[in-house]
Design an enzyme around this catalytic site. Structure first.
Site, PDB file in Angstrom:
ATOM      1  N   ARG A   1       0.815  -1.208   0.000  1.00 16.93           N
ATOM      2  CA  ARG A   1       0.000   0.000   0.000  1.00 16.93           C
ATOM      3  C   ARG A   1       0.851   1.261   0.000  1.00 16.93           C
ATOM      4  O   ARG A   1       0.539   2.224  -0.708  1.00 16.93           O
ATOM      5  CB  ARG A   1      -0.972  -0.024   1.191  1.00 16.93           C
ATOM      6  CG  ARG A   1      -1.854   1.224   1.351  1.00 16.93           C
ATOM      7  CD  ARG A   1      -2.442   1.746   0.057  1.00 16.93           C
ATOM      8  NE  ARG A   1      -3.119   0.734  -0.729  1.00 16.93           N
ATOM      9  CZ  ARG A   1      -3.391   0.862  -2.031  1.00 16.93           C
ATOM     10  NH1 ARG A   1      -3.013   1.952  -2.680  1.00 16.93           N
ATOM     11  NH2 ARG A   1      -4.008  -0.090  -2.683  1.00 16.93           N
TER      12      ARG A   1
ATOM     13  N   LYS B   1       2.328  24.493  -3.532  1.00 13.26           N
ATOM     14  CA  LYS B   1       1.057  23.922  -3.057  1.00 13.26           C
ATOM     15  C   LYS B   1       1.121  22.401  -3.168  1.00 13.26           C
ATOM     16  O   LYS B   1       0.382  21.765  -3.921  1.00 13.26           O
ATOM     17  CB  LYS B   1      -0.115  24.495  -3.852  1.00 13.26           C
ATOM     18  CG  LYS B   1      -0.277  26.005  -3.666  1.00 13.26           C
ATOM     19  CD  LYS B   1      -1.366  26.569  -4.566  1.00 13.26           C
ATOM     20  CE  LYS B   1      -1.457  28.086  -4.419  1.00 13.26           C
ATOM     21  NZ  LYS B   1      -2.457  28.681  -5.337  1.00 13.26           N
TER      22      LYS B   1
ATOM     23  N   LYS C   1       5.790  38.397  -3.087  1.00 15.35           N
ATOM     24  CA  LYS C   1       4.369  38.238  -3.398  1.00 15.35           C
ATOM     25  C   LYS C   1       3.549  39.388  -2.824  1.00 15.35           C
ATOM     26  O   LYS C   1       4.082  40.305  -2.207  1.00 15.35           O
ATOM     27  CB  LYS C   1       3.884  36.879  -2.890  1.00 15.35           C
ATOM     28  CG  LYS C   1       4.529  35.702  -3.644  1.00 15.35           C
ATOM     29  CD  LYS C   1       4.041  34.373  -3.181  1.00 15.35           C
ATOM     30  CE  LYS C   1       2.565  34.140  -3.489  1.00 15.35           C
ATOM     31  NZ  LYS C   1       2.320  34.058  -4.939  1.00 15.35           N
TER      32      LYS C   1
ATOM     33  N   GLU D   1       5.872  39.494  -7.927  1.00 15.08           N
ATOM     34  CA  GLU D   1       4.507  39.298  -8.417  1.00 15.08           C
ATOM     35  C   GLU D   1       3.892  40.645  -8.775  1.00 15.08           C
ATOM     36  O   GLU D   1       3.933  41.586  -7.978  1.00 15.08           O
ATOM     37  CB  GLU D   1       3.659  38.601  -7.353  1.00 15.08           C
ATOM     38  CG  GLU D   1       2.208  38.423  -7.732  1.00 15.08           C
ATOM     39  CD  GLU D   1       1.401  37.818  -6.598  1.00 15.08           C
ATOM     40  OE1 GLU D   1       0.480  38.490  -6.103  1.00 15.08           O
ATOM     41  OE2 GLU D   1       1.730  36.688  -6.192  1.00 15.08           O
TER      42      GLU D   1
ATOM     43  N   ASP E   1       0.284  37.890 -12.482  1.00 11.98           N
ATOM     44  CA  ASP E   1      -0.719  37.119 -11.749  1.00 11.98           C
ATOM     45  C   ASP E   1      -2.135  37.548 -12.104  1.00 11.98           C
ATOM     46  O   ASP E   1      -2.460  38.740 -12.089  1.00 11.98           O
ATOM     47  CB  ASP E   1      -0.484  37.291 -10.240  1.00 11.98           C
ATOM     48  CG  ASP E   1      -1.335  36.328  -9.426  1.00 11.98           C
ATOM     49  OD1 ASP E   1      -1.401  35.152  -9.799  1.00 11.98           O
ATOM     50  OD2 ASP E   1      -1.933  36.776  -8.430  1.00 11.98           O
TER      51      ASP E   1
END
Length: 370
Positions: free
Chosen positions: A161, A194, A226, A259, A286
Site C-alpha cells: 500500500r 502547493k 508576493k 509578483e 498574476d
C-alpha cells in the site's frame, strides 16, 4: 521493449536480467522465464543504512538541503504498521512463503514513482527482488503489466500500500503535468509550493518526470516577492529595494521574482529596474488571464504585459490555468506558466499490485478498469 531496452539502477551499476532462465516460486515450482519479454531490473544496495545514488536514474529527484527521502518512507511505513504490524498478514500468511506479484495499470497515463517504490520494498525487506518493463516517465495503458516483485509474501503485502500510494500520486501528478506541458509549449510549465505537507520533494519529482520544470523548492532557494510582502513593505518599489539591499549586504546571489497584478505594477517594476542595478530575474503576471462567461479566457492583459517587459526579464503567468486555457496562455510569449493544480488537485492514477493477475484482470474487465 526489445533490444533498445534501457536498464537503470539505484546504484551506479546497471544490470539487465537475462531474457531466459529458470525461476523458482514455492507455490508454483520450477518454471521458465519467458524468452520474449525483456525486463529492466533496478537493484538497491543492501546495507544497514541504505543511501541512494540517483545518478543512474532516468529522471533524478530535485535537490533539497534537509529533505530526508528515506525518513519519509519510514514514516509512511510506520503510520501503516502502528505498534502491532500487519495483523492480517501475521494471521493468514506463513512467514516462509514466497510469491510473485505484478503491477497492473488500471488506466492510461504516465508512470512515476518506480524508483521510490523500489526504495519502499528495500526498506521493508532488502531481499525482495523488483523488476520493471517500464521506467519513470513512460506511458502506460489500461491493463498493462509493467513490473513485478518477488520474495517473501509477508514483506510484499506489508510494503504494497505504501509503495502504491507513492506511485499512484506521483503518476497522477506526472500525467497531468505531461498533458499541460504539451499544451503549454513553447512556454514551460511549473508547479508551485502547493504540495502535500511532507511530500514536497516527491511531488516536485513527479512534475519533472511528467516533463515540467520545478519552481522554487521552498522559502530558501529563491526570493519571491508576493502580494503580502508588497503590502507590508509599503509598495512594490520598496519591496524590490529591500530585497536588493538584503542580498547585497549578505553577498548573496539567487534568483528574484516579483509578483505583479496590474499593468501599473509592471510599469513600476520596469521603472525601478531602469534606474537601479537590481537582482530581479523574473516578473510574475498574476491573474492577468481573465475568464469569460463562455468558458474561454481573455489574454489581452497578459500579452500587453509580456510585450511591455520584452526580453528584459523572464515572465511567468499564473492564475486561471487549466487544461482548457493553458494552450492559449502559452501562445502569448510568456516564458513560464505556473499551476498549483498540478499538485494540490491531483487525481491519482489507478495502479494495483496483484498476486493472482488473471483473476484481477477478469474483475478489472468486468468493472471496465482493465
Amino acid at each position: 521493449m526489445g533490444s533498445a531496452s534501457r536498464c537503470f539502477s539505484l546504484q551506479n551499476s546497471c544490470n539487465a536480467s537475462s531474457a531466459t532462465g529458470i525461476l523458482y516460486d514455492p507455490p508454483l515450482g520450477f518454471r521458465f522465464r519467458s524468452p520474449i519479454r525483456k525486463i529492466v531490473r533496478m537493484s538497491a544496495t543492501q546495507t544497514e543504512n541504505p543511501r541512494i545514488s540517483f545518478e543512474s536514474l532516468p529522471i533524478k529527484p530535485p535537490s533539497h538541503p534537509t529533505y530526508d527521502l528515506w525518513g519519509v518512507i519510514k514514516s509512511a511505513l510506520s503510520e501503516d504498521a502502528g505498534d502491532r504490524g500487519d495483523v492480517t498478514c501475521l494471521a493468514t500468511i506463513p512467514s516462509d512463503m514466497e510469491v510473485e506479484a505484478h503491477f497492473l495499470a488500471k488506466e492510461n497515463g504516465i508512470i512515476a514513482g518506480i524508483s521510490l517504490a523500489e526504495m519502499v520494498f528495500h526498506e521493508v525487506d532488502p531481499s525482495l527482488k523488483v523488476e520493471w518493463s517500464q521506467k519513470d516517465g513512460d506511458s502506460v495503458h489500461k491493463g498493462l503489466d509493467f513490473g513485478k516483485v518477488y520474495g517473501r509474501a509477508h514483506s510484499i503485502v506489508v510494503a504494497e500500500r505504501v509503495a502504491l500510494n507513492f506511485m499512484q500520486r506521483m503518476s497522477g501528478v506526472a500525467t497531468l503535468t505531461k498533458a499541460m506541458a504539451d499544451l503549454a509549449s513553447p512556454a514551460r510549465i511549473l508547479e508551485t509550493r502547493k504540495t502535500a505537507p511532507g511530500l514536497r520533494l516527491v511531488d516536485k519529482w513527479a512534475v519533472l518526470i511528467g516533463g515540467g520544470r520545478n519552481h522554487r523548492m521552498g522559502l530558501f532557494d529563491m526570493v519571491m516577492i508576493k502580494d503580502n510582502h508588497i503590502s507590508i513593505a509599503g509598495g512594490i518599489t520598496n519591496a524590490l529595494k529591500s530585497v536588493d539591499l538584503y542580498l547585497e549586504q549578505r553577498n548573496l546571489q539567487m534568483e528574484v521574482e516579483v509578483e505583479t497584478r496590474t499593468i501599473e505594477e509592471v510599469d513600476k517594476v520596469l521603472d525601478y529596474a531602469s534606474q537601479t542595478k537590481t537582482s530581479l530575474t523574473r516578473i510574475m503576471l498574476d491573474n492577468m488571464v481573465v475568464p469569460l462567461p463562455n468558458g474561454d479566457v481573455d489574454v489581452t492583459m497578459l500579452e500587453q504585459a509580456v510585450n511591455l517587459i520584452g526580453r528584459r526579464f523572464e515572465t511567468e503567468a499564473s492564475g486561471n490555468v487549466t487544461l482548457e486555457t493553458v494552450h492559449k496562455i502559452g501562445q502569448t510569449g510568456v516564458d513560464y506558466i505556473s499551476s498549483g493544480a498540478l499538485t494540490h488537485s491531483v487525481k491519482a492514477l489507478d495502479i494495483s499490485l496483484k498476486i493472482d493477475t488473471e483473476l484481477a484482470l477478469q474483475v478489472g474487465r468486468r468493472t471496465q478498469r482493465a
